[in-house]
Design an enzyme around this catalytic site. Structure first.
Site, short mmCIF file in Angstrom:
data_model
loop_
_atom_site.label_atom_id
_atom_site.label_comp_id
_atom_site.label_asym_id
_atom_site.label_seq_id
_atom_site.Cartn_x
_atom_site.Cartn_y
_atom_site.Cartn_z
N CYS A 109 0.85 -1.20 0.00
CA CYS A 109 0.00 0.00 0.00
C CYS A 109 0.89 1.25 0.00
CB CYS A 109 -0.88 -0.04 1.24
SG CYS A 109 -1.64 1.51 1.70
N CYS A 134 0.34 3.71 2.79
CA CYS A 134 0.84 3.22 4.09
C CYS A 134 2.32 3.53 4.22
CB CYS A 134 0.60 1.72 4.23
SG CYS A 134 -1.15 1.26 4.16
#
Length: 124
Positions: free
Chosen positions: A44, A47
Site C-alpha cells: 500500500c 501506508c
C-alpha cells in the site's frame, strides 16, 4: 523511555487478542497493508508514506496507552468487502489510525498530516 506500549500484530485474530489483553487501557491502532518479507515495504503506497509521519507523532501518545501496529494482510484479502477488518471494525481504507472504542479515526491521506495525527493522540 516511552510512556506507552507498542504491539505489532498481523491479521484480525491477533489484533482482537491484543485488544482483549489490554482492554483496560486506552488503545490507538494503526492499520497498514502487510509488508513484503523481502523488501520490508507494504503493498500500500499510502501506508508507506503515512508510517513515518505517524511514528514521528507517537511521542504525543498518552502515558500508559497502547499503540497497536496491525498489518491487515495481502492486497487481495484487503480488497475483499467481507474481510473481518471491514465487517467488524468498519475500516474503509488503509492506512487507518484510530482511537479504539471511539468514532475518532484518520483514513488514508488524513494520516499524512502530522497535526491531525497529534490531535488524535492528544484530544479527549
Amino acid at each position: 523511555m516511552r510512556g506507552y506500549e507498542e504491539v505489532a500484530v498481523s491479521g484480525y485474530e491477533e489484533f482482537s487478542a491484543a485488544v482483549q489483553e489490554r482492554r483496560d487501557r486506552q488503545i490507538f491502532a494503526y492499520f497498514s497493508g502487510t509488508k513484503d518479507p523481502q523488501t520490508g515495504t507494504s503493498w500500500c503506497p499510502d501506508c508507506v508514506t503515512a508510517e513515518p509521519i505517524v511514528r514521528a507523532e507517537l511521542k504525543h501518545l498518552p502515558e500508559g496507552s497502547v499503540f497497536i501496529y496491525c498489518q491487515v494482510g495481502e492486497r487481495a484479502y484487503w480488497k475483499d468487502p467481507n474481510n473481518e477488518f471491514r465487517k467488524n471494525l468498519h475500516l474503509t481504507g488503509v492506512p487507518t489510525l484510530l482511537k479504539y472504542g471511539t468514532p475518532q479515526k484518520l483514513v488514508e491521506q488524513e494520516c499524512f498530516k502530522p497535526d491531525l495525527v497529534r490531535m488524535l493522540f492528544t484530544e479527549d
